[in-house]
Design an enzyme around this catalytic site. Structure first.
Site, PDB file in Angstrom:
ATOM      1  N   CYS A   2       4.099   9.638   1.711  1.00  0.00           N
ATOM      2  CA  CYS A   2       4.747  10.926   1.523  1.00  0.00           C
ATOM      3  C   CYS A   2       3.667  12.000   1.574  1.00  0.00           C
ATOM      4  CB  CYS A   2       5.498  11.065   0.210  1.00  0.00           C
ATOM      5  SG  CYS A   2       6.864   9.919   0.057  1.00  0.00           S
ATOM      6  N   ARG A  27       1.686  10.311   6.893  1.00  0.00           N
ATOM      7  CA  ARG A  27       1.910   9.766   5.560  1.00  0.00           C
ATOM      8  C   ARG A  27       3.343   9.296   5.333  1.00  0.00           C
ATOM      9  NH1 ARG A  27      -2.281  11.679   1.969  1.00  0.00           N
ATOM     10  NH2 ARG A  27      -0.885  11.138   0.279  1.00  0.00           N
ATOM     11  N   TRP A  75       8.204   8.907   2.981  1.00  0.00           N
ATOM     12  CA  TRP A  75       8.170   7.466   3.256  1.00  0.00           C
ATOM     13  C   TRP A  75       9.040   6.866   2.171  1.00  0.00           C
ATOM     14  CZ3 TRP A  75       6.655   2.882   0.896  1.00  0.00           C
ATOM     15  CH2 TRP A  75       6.491   1.786   1.748  1.00  0.00           C
ATOM     16  N   ASN A 101       5.337  12.862  -4.491  1.00  0.00           N
ATOM     17  CA  ASN A 101       4.712  11.755  -3.790  1.00  0.00           C
ATOM     18  C   ASN A 101       4.387  10.718  -4.852  1.00  0.00           C
ATOM     19  OD1 ASN A 101       3.128  10.017  -2.335  1.00  0.00           O
ATOM     20  ND2 ASN A 101       1.347  11.353  -2.288  1.00  0.00           N
ATOM     21  N   GLY A 102       4.958   9.541  -4.737  1.00  0.00           N
ATOM     22  CA  GLY A 102       4.684   8.513  -5.745  1.00  0.00           C
ATOM     23  C   GLY A 102       5.967   7.835  -6.184  1.00  0.00           C
ATOM     24  N   GLU A 489      -8.604  -8.300  12.774  1.00  0.00           N
ATOM     25  CA  GLU A 489      -8.381  -6.878  13.022  1.00  0.00           C
ATOM     26  C   GLU A 489      -7.660  -6.657  14.365  1.00  0.00           C
ATOM     27  OE1 GLU A 489      -8.375  -4.322  11.375  1.00  0.00           O
ATOM     28  OE2 GLU A 489      -8.634  -2.652  12.757  1.00  0.00           O
ATOM     29  N   LYS A 493      -4.098  -4.804  14.659  1.00  0.00           N
ATOM     30  CA  LYS A 493      -3.884  -3.617  15.502  1.00  0.00           C
ATOM     31  C   LYS A 493      -2.694  -3.845  16.431  1.00  0.00           C
ATOM     32  CE  LYS A 493      -5.623  -1.209  13.890  1.00  0.00           C
ATOM     33  NZ  LYS A 493      -6.595  -1.072  12.846  1.00  0.00           N
ATOM     34  N   GLU A 496       0.745  -4.024  14.451  1.00  0.00           N
ATOM     35  CA  GLU A 496       1.244  -2.827  13.772  1.00  0.00           C
ATOM     36  C   GLU A 496       1.710  -1.747  14.736  1.00  0.00           C
ATOM     37  OE1 GLU A 496      -1.490  -0.634  11.258  1.00  0.00           O
ATOM     38  OE2 GLU A 496      -3.160  -1.102  12.572  1.00  0.00           O
ATOM     39  N   HIS A 512      -6.044 -26.941  13.510  1.00  0.00           N
ATOM     40  CA  HIS A 512      -5.337 -27.353  12.300  1.00  0.00           C
ATOM     41  C   HIS A 512      -3.960 -26.713  12.174  1.00  0.00           C
ATOM     42  CE1 HIS A 512      -9.000 -29.342  11.061  1.00  0.00           C
ATOM     43  NE2 HIS A 512      -9.643 -28.271  11.472  1.00  0.00           N
ATOM     44  N   LYS A 611       0.111   6.175   6.555  1.00  0.00           N
ATOM     45  CA  LYS A 611      -1.343   6.028   6.571  1.00  0.00           C
ATOM     46  C   LYS A 611      -1.950   5.852   5.181  1.00  0.00           C
ATOM     47  CE  LYS A 611      -5.376   7.083   8.981  1.00  0.00           C
ATOM     48  NZ  LYS A 611      -5.608   5.778   9.601  1.00  0.00           N
TER      49      LYS A 611
HETATM   50  C1  F6R Z   1      -4.322  -0.538   9.683  1.00  0.00           C
HETATM   51  C2  F6R Z   1      -4.577   0.398   8.609  1.00  0.00           C
HETATM   52  C3  F6R Z   1      -4.325  -0.060   7.215  1.00  0.00           C
HETATM   53  C4  F6R Z   1      -5.374   0.539   6.266  1.00  0.00           C
HETATM   54  C5  F6R Z   1      -5.033   0.200   4.820  1.00  0.00           C
HETATM   55  C6  F6R Z   1      -6.081   0.740   3.856  1.00  0.00           C
HETATM   56  O1  F6R Z   1      -4.640   0.011  10.923  1.00  0.00           O
HETATM   57  O2  F6R Z   1      -4.957   1.511   8.829  1.00  0.00           O
HETATM   58  O3  F6R Z   1      -4.309  -1.440   7.117  1.00  0.00           O
HETATM   59  O4  F6R Z   1      -6.621   0.051   6.611  1.00  0.00           O
HETATM   60  O5  F6R Z   1      -3.793   0.742   4.490  1.00  0.00           O
HETATM   61  O6  F6R Z   1      -6.193   2.123   3.928  1.00  0.00           O
HETATM   62  P1  F6R Z   1      -7.457   2.879   3.388  1.00  0.00           P
HETATM   63  O7  F6R Z   1      -8.608   2.528   4.243  1.00  0.00           O
HETATM   64  O8  F6R Z   1      -7.109   4.327   3.478  1.00  0.00           O
HETATM   65  O9  F6R Z   1      -7.666   2.433   1.975  1.00  0.00           O
END
Ligand code: F6R
Length: 616
Positions: A2, A27, A75, A101-102, A489, A493, A496, A512, A611
């Site tokens: 949010c 967000r 969100w 937000n929260g 990773e 990527k 997501e 395995h 994010k």
């Molecule tokens: C994936 C991504 C998330 C963040 C995670 C932690 O591309 O961006 O997995 O890495 O939410 O976020 P931060 O780094 O802001 O603590």
């Protein structure tokens, strides 16, 4: 999660608030809404389901006029994605509006009390409870500030709340409870801004103050007055945030993610600025408050993070153990905080976070603090909560704002920051001689150029690969040792942003279980640079080929053997083994981006994600 924005000043509030929300849409993008006040028009509420563009369209038909207002991009946590559940929410009188937000953890209990008192609810949200509570106490107090204080005293959970009342039209009041949402207040002559995150207000000011847990701020045109929730005045000097507003804009790029991928060579250069002395073979981390003596006392490091940052944490373990010979454990922050960790006197907590706001990571830092263990934060967002909680100091990435939901430049910068920290630790503990540090620094200095080469070489190949594989339903990513976190990773990527099911595995583990997945339709991305484990990786590639999997290999430039083993090869220049992942991950970012693009996905705002994860 949010985004909140508020404004008081001479400008058209709608423009400032919507502009700010556009910068915060990463967000949350389930719905958006604003409340703008004007003495003649009264309180104007506009809300829309879906992306902010829907609200903008609505505002085209039904403008909102005024010089004070607030906005929210949601969100969803409580209640479906509907217009009724979009913020802002009003109290029963319609004179108080609130955004949040929260999460209000005890909202059911508060709601049933309010229902008993005869209040009616328009939404299923926890936020409406705050609106009614504030309105309820307003009737007794006849002033917003004490009414909000009384309402906040009843909330459990973590929130950032902005409140406004039409009877006090020159002010917004914002408060913060717990770690669920950052609050930054920007000041400029004759106007004041509030937001969840710096980029929202960068166009107007760089003078900012950050609200701490259990603080409340009254915002007027002439500035901000901060106090604790119990009423004690707080004096806080604004910090100057050195980010450039252009850095938070998309420029000529189609997506923020694309822009941020391309910014990596620059970010890898910026992270070294002023921190290394190549001649002397020394690393200085300007904000680290732990001196050599304190660093020598550290015998165990707990690295904690979430998501992509956790992958950087896995790499940090390799780096610190190898360069500084300190034992490292890596935990998901969401697990760490609940497993009752026994840290010990000789421990250090290393938190890694782009946003500096991830609620679980902050909770892990608080756990360390409660046990008297110092923490250091590798963090991007200047002045964020993680940076302030880190009593051992933040190590800033200096990567500039990262807006694309999928982290790219922050990840490679985290790896570089972890490497610098490992070198600094090795320097203090004497595990590295200046000549050795010099060699490492030389390799780091060469990284930006090499990263630029990787981007250039990967672009055409990844576009072809996406053309060929974008209909795949699954993908497997394999790597070993330092490139195992990169396999994780790469898979994250891809899944997501393209919604293709992807798994990252240590290549040696493939036999395995995951080997059962391999058939002629499965793209298997194998990270196979020429390192100590290269031959083992080649054997794993043979095993994939024997089952007719499609091998996409990331290998060292000029590796002719690999070219005979894989269906496709993307080359990356060689560097030191523990720096290699900074280069091997870049093609995987570009591959994920291109795949998502070919599948018509919303690259910067993938479904269900946000994010900054400020709720549990
Ligand atoms: C994936 C991504 C998330 C963040 C995670 C932690 O591309 O961006 O997995 O890495 O939410 O976020 P931060 O780094 O802001 O603590």
């Amino acid at each position: 999660m949010c985004g909140i924005v508020g404004y008081v000043g001479p400008r058209a509030a709608t423009e400032v608030v919507v502009g700010g929300l556009q910068r915060l849409e990463y967000r949350g993008y389930d719905s958006a809404g604003i409340a703008i006040y004007d003495p003649e028009q009264g309180l104007q509420l506009r809300r829309s389901v879906g992306k902010l563009s829907n609200l903008v369209q609505r505002l085209g038909q039904q403008p909102a006029i005024g010089h004070v207002g607030m906005g929210h991009t949601r969100w969803a946590t409580h209640g479906n994605v509907t217009e009724e559940n979009a913020h802002p929410h009003r109290d029963a009188s319609g004179r108080v509006v609130v955004i949040q937000n929260g999460i209000v953890e005890n909202y059911l209990e508060l709601k049933s009390r309010l229902l008993e008192m005869g209040y009616h609810f328009q939404s299923q949200t926890d936020t409406e409870v705050i609106a009614h509570l504030v309105g309820h106490y307003y009737r007794e107090e006849q002033a917003l500030e004490p009414a909000l204080r009384r309402a906040l005293a009843e909330l459990r959970g973590g929130n950032a709340v902005v409140a406004f009342c039409v009877d006090e039209p020159e002010r917004l009041i914002v408060a913060r409870l717990g770690n669920a949402g950052g609050v930054v207040i920007g000041t400029a002559p004759g106007e004041t801004f509030v937001a969840s995150d710096v980029p929202a207000i960068l166009d107007y000011t760089r003078e900012m103050v950050f609200l701490e847990d259990r603080e409340l701020a009254v915002i007027t045109r002439t500035g901000v007055t901060i106090s604790t929730l119990s009423g004690a005045p707080v004096t806080r000097t604004p910090v100057n945030v050195p980010w450039d507003p252009v850095a938070a804009a998309k420029g000529d790029y189609k997506h923020f993610m694309q822009k941020e991928i391309h910014e990596q060579p620059r970010a890898l250069m910026d992270i070294l600025r002023g921190r290394i002395d190549q001649e002397a073979g020394q690393v200085q981390l300007e904000d680290l408050t732990l001196d050599d003596r304190a660093l020598r006392r550290v015998e165990r490091i707990y690295v904690t993070a979430c998501g992509t940052a956790w992958h950087a944490g896995l790499m940090a373990k390799f780096m610190i153990e190898s360069l500084a010979r300190v034992r490292v454990e890596v935990d998901y922050a969401s697990e760490f905080r609940y497993r009752g960790p026994i840290l010990g006197d000789d421990a250090l907590l290393l938190a890694i976070t782009q946003s500096g706001e991830t609620v679980d990571t902050l909770a892990a830092m608080e756990e360390a603090r409660a046990q008297g263990v110092p923490s250091v934060a590798i963090v991007n967002a200047i002045g964020s909560q993680a940076a302030r909680l880190a009593d051992g100091g933040p190590i800033y990435l200096h990567a500039g704002p990262e807006i694309g939901v999928a982290s790219t430049k922050a990840f490679t910068s985290m790896l570089a920051a972890a490497y610098l920290f490992a070198l600094r630790l090795g320097q203090a503990r004497g595990t590295l001689k200046p000549a050795q540090i010099r060699e490492h620094l030389q390799a780091m200095v060469e990284l930006p150029g090499k990263a630029a080469t990787v981007i250039e070489q990967s672009l055409p190949i990844c576009a072809e690969l996406a053309e060929r594989y974008h209909r795949a339903s699954d993908a497997l990513f394999l790597g070993r040792q330092a490139n195992y976190p990169i396999a994780l990773e790469g898979a994250l990527k891809l899944k997501e942003i393209s919604y293709i099911h992807a798994e990252g595995y240590p290549a040696g583990e493939m036999k395995h279980g995951p080997i059962a997945l391999i058939d002629e339709d499965l793209p298997v991305v194998c990270i196979a640079p020429r390192d100590a484990i290269y031959e083992k990786m080649i054997s794993n590639i043979e095993q994939v080929r024997a089952r007719h999997g499609q091998v996409i290999a990331i290998g060292t430039t000029g590796d002719t053997l690999l070219a005979t083993k894989a269906d496709h090869v993307i080359e990356v220049p060689a560097t030191l083994p523990l720096l290699q992942p900074i280069l091997t991950v870049i093609p995987l970012q570009i591959f994920a981006y291109d795949m998502a693009l070919r599948r018509g996905c919303d690259v910067d705002q993938p479904r269900n994600l946000a994010k900054s994860v400020t709720v549990e």
